[in-house]
Design a protein around this motif. Structure first.
Motif, PDB file in Angstrom:
ATOM      1  N   ARG A   1       0.823  -1.218   0.000  1.00 35.16           N
ATOM      2  CA  ARG A   1       0.000   0.000   0.000  1.00 35.16           C
ATOM      3  C   ARG A   1       0.855   1.265   0.000  1.00 35.16           C
ATOM      4  O   ARG A   1       0.493   2.271  -0.630  1.00 35.16           O
ATOM      5  N   LEU A   2       1.986   1.227   0.671  1.00 40.05           N
ATOM      6  CA  LEU A   2       2.887   2.379   0.615  1.00 40.05           C
ATOM      7  C   LEU A   2       3.469   2.519  -0.788  1.00 40.05           C
ATOM      8  O   LEU A   2       3.607   3.638  -1.309  1.00 40.05           O
ATOM      9  N   PHE A   3       3.782   1.403  -1.423  1.00 44.62           N
ATOM     10  CA  PHE A   3       4.263   1.443  -2.803  1.00 44.62           C
ATOM     11  C   PHE A   3       3.202   2.013  -3.740  1.00 44.62           C
ATOM     12  O   PHE A   3       3.509   2.781  -4.659  1.00 44.62           O
ATOM     13  N   ILE A   4       1.938   1.650  -3.533  1.00 45.39           N
ATOM     14  CA  ILE A   4       0.848   2.182  -4.359  1.00 45.39           C
ATOM     15  C   ILE A   4       0.837   3.706  -4.304  1.00 45.39           C
ATOM     16  O   ILE A   4       0.643   4.383  -5.318  1.00 45.39           O
TER      17      ILE A   4
ATOM     18  N   GLY B   1       1.224   0.850  12.891  1.00 43.49           N
ATOM     19  CA  GLY B   1       0.973   1.322  14.249  1.00 43.49           C
ATOM     20  C   GLY B   1       1.870   0.666  15.284  1.00 43.49           C
ATOM     21  O   GLY B   1       1.557   0.666  16.483  1.00 43.49           O
ATOM     22  N   ARG B   2       2.988   0.117  14.858  1.00 39.82           N
ATOM     23  CA  ARG B   2       3.919  -0.523  15.787  1.00 39.82           C
ATOM     24  C   ARG B   2       5.288  -0.645  15.124  1.00 39.82           C
ATOM     25  O   ARG B   2       5.411  -0.608  13.897  1.00 39.82           O
ATOM     26  N   LYS B   3       6.312  -0.764  15.963  1.00 37.53           N
ATOM     27  CA  LYS B   3       7.658  -0.973  15.470  1.00 37.53           C
ATOM     28  C   LYS B   3       7.859  -2.458  15.170  1.00 37.53           C
ATOM     29  O   LYS B   3       7.312  -3.330  15.852  1.00 37.53           O
TER      30      LYS B   3
ATOM     31  N   ALA C   1       7.903   4.462   7.465  1.00 32.14           N
ATOM     32  CA  ALA C   1       6.556   4.769   6.978  1.00 32.14           C
ATOM     33  C   ALA C   1       5.661   3.534   7.049  1.00 32.14           C
ATOM     34  O   ALA C   1       4.467   3.630   7.350  1.00 32.14           O
ATOM     35  N   VAL C   2       6.234   2.362   6.771  1.00 29.20           N
ATOM     36  CA  VAL C   2       5.474   1.110   6.890  1.00 29.20           C
ATOM     37  C   VAL C   2       5.064   0.889   8.340  1.00 29.20           C
ATOM     38  O   VAL C   2       3.911   0.541   8.636  1.00 29.20           O
TER      39      VAL C   2
END
Length: 431
Positions: free
Chosen positions: A303-306, A340-342, A334-335
């Motif tokens: 989704r970040l790539f999109i 919402g977590r490391k 960013a991922v």
């Protein structure tokens, strides 16, 4: 008492006045409706993430690549009725539709053959014997009488006249198979260790994870129409390599030692940015992922790539170029923000050496982890199988093996589950 309806006759001037009043009211109401629905101009639905990415390009005064324009004009899945019409008239596709039909796994290869090629989706490359037999029957009826094993442990059928394209797609569904999303700007066939579950040295059986990712893709339309094609692979550290480092996302099973701040045991080491043909392999992110969370992490990466992939230049549209621009660390931050977590990170010394792959383990007879059973690797010249060979190998798998056929990225296949006492007979039958 009966009340009679009022009868009123208007003169021409009154009629013109009433017509003008009605027209004014109509315009006023239309304006109010437009104002009330103005927020709906924001893209919505499963395609919204892609439309917003395209809108961002246009807002910056840049031009979309031609393929992006085709997707924006009409989503390929919405054009299926036209594919059926073309099949009915045996018509070749336009250039735009040739791109769209790749979303269904169909590639028109004129003028070389003036027909379609169909690329399937086979997660982890595993088929049942009856599926291979069914594919041979479909090929004889609707295609050229042969198939090819691909470098993604997959099968392709060729010489499909336009009139047979839809019948083939429906026939695949009847066999529990699909070609959906196997071409164009989509996530390609999911590869995994071909000896998953039967390999004496594997750290992890990849079948469940490849299968989960496969169905995750199939059932989420928002994961179609990426800036460019996308590959994901799972390697369980078996004897036959899955070549996961040539993929955009590489999940490599590793064993983590105790005493490094995370639970000891088997994790996936995460690599990103592999791109076949560019001599650029997936680079380790230093991140390890719990196997049961692989799909969740892969989804966030895609989704970040999109959102960040190049929609203007096809030559620079792969994930590798986003990583080159952002850097691996910033991209993964960013991922993590999306998740919402490391994610867990460990130093190289926290990971035990992986078992070595055997470059010849996909050829010949090899013992499985199950005592008394073996897999037999069958060499296929140029990855090609005639339909007679497909049926015969399926029979051998059913009669002398465990009923499965496993395809490899080396463009050959394995027949697993052959008992020690049946090895010589199976080899003779293959010959």
């Amino acid at each position: 008492m009966k009340i009679e309806p009022l009868s009123v006759d208007f003169n021409d001037e009154q009629k013109r006045y009433l017509e003008g009043l009605a027209a004014g009211l109509k315009v006023n109401l239309a304006g109010r409706a437009q104002t009330a629905t103005a927020p709906l101009a924001e893209p919505s639905g499963p395609d919204a993430i892609h439309i917003k990415a395209q809108d961002k390009v246009l807002a910056a005064g840049r031009k979309l690549a031609d393929q992006e324009k085709v997707k924006r004009e009409q989503h390929p899945f919405d054009a299926y009725p036209r594919l059926k019409q073309q099949a009915h008239s045996n018509a070749a596709p336009s250039a735009a539709d040739n791109f769209r039909w790749r979303y269904f796994g169909l590639f028109h290869v004129a003028p070389a053959q003036d027909s379609y090629m169909c690329r399937l989706r086979i997660p982890n490359g595993i088929l049942k014997h009856w599926q291979l037999t069914g594919l041979a029957d479909l090929a004889d009826q609707l295609c050229g009488s042969y198939s090819h094993v691909t470098t993604r442990a997959n099968l392709q059928l060729r010489e499909i006249p336009p009139k047979h394209a839809v019948m083939l797609l429906e026939g695949l569904s009847d066999l529990g198979l699909t070609a959906r999303g196997s071409g164009a700007d989509n996530i390609r066939n999911v590869t995994g260790t071909p000896t998953a579950g039967i390999d004496p040295q594997e750290l992890l059986d990849t079948r469940a994870y490849a299968r989960e990712w496969h169905f995750h893709i199939l059932n989420d339309r928002s994961l179609y129409g990426l800036p460019r094609k996308f590959n994901v692979a799972f390697d369980g550290a078996g004897r036959i390599a899955a070549l996961e480092d040539t993929n955009d996302i590489a999940f490599s099973a590793v064993e983590v030692k105790d005493g490094f701040g995370v639970a000891p045991g088997v994790w996936f080491r995460l690599g990103l940015g592999g791109i076949t043909g560019h001599k650029d392999f997936a680079k380790s992110t230093g991140i390890i992922v719990e196997p049961e969370r692989a799909t969740e992490v892969a989804d966030a990466i895609v989704r970040l790539f999109i959102e960040t992939g190049d929609r203007t230049n096809r030559l620079k549209a792969r994930l590798k170029y986003v990583l080159d621009s952002m850097g691996h660390d910033k991209f993964m931050e960013a991922v993590e923000s999306r998740l919402g977590r490391k994610l867990a990170r460990v130093a190289d010394e926290a990971i035990k050496p992986r078992p070595e792959a055997d470059r010849m383990a996909h050829i010949g007879v090899h013992p499985q982890k199950q005592q008394g059973l073996n897999w037999i690797g069958v060499v296929l010249p140029l990855g090609k199988l005639t339909t007679d060979q497909m049926r015969a190998l399926a029979r051998i798998a059913a009669d002398l093996g465990d009923g499965e056929i496993r395809l490899t990225v080396w463009q050959n296949l394995l027949l697993p589950g052959v008992r020690d006492e049946n090895v010589a007979m199976a080899c003779a039958a293959i010959e």
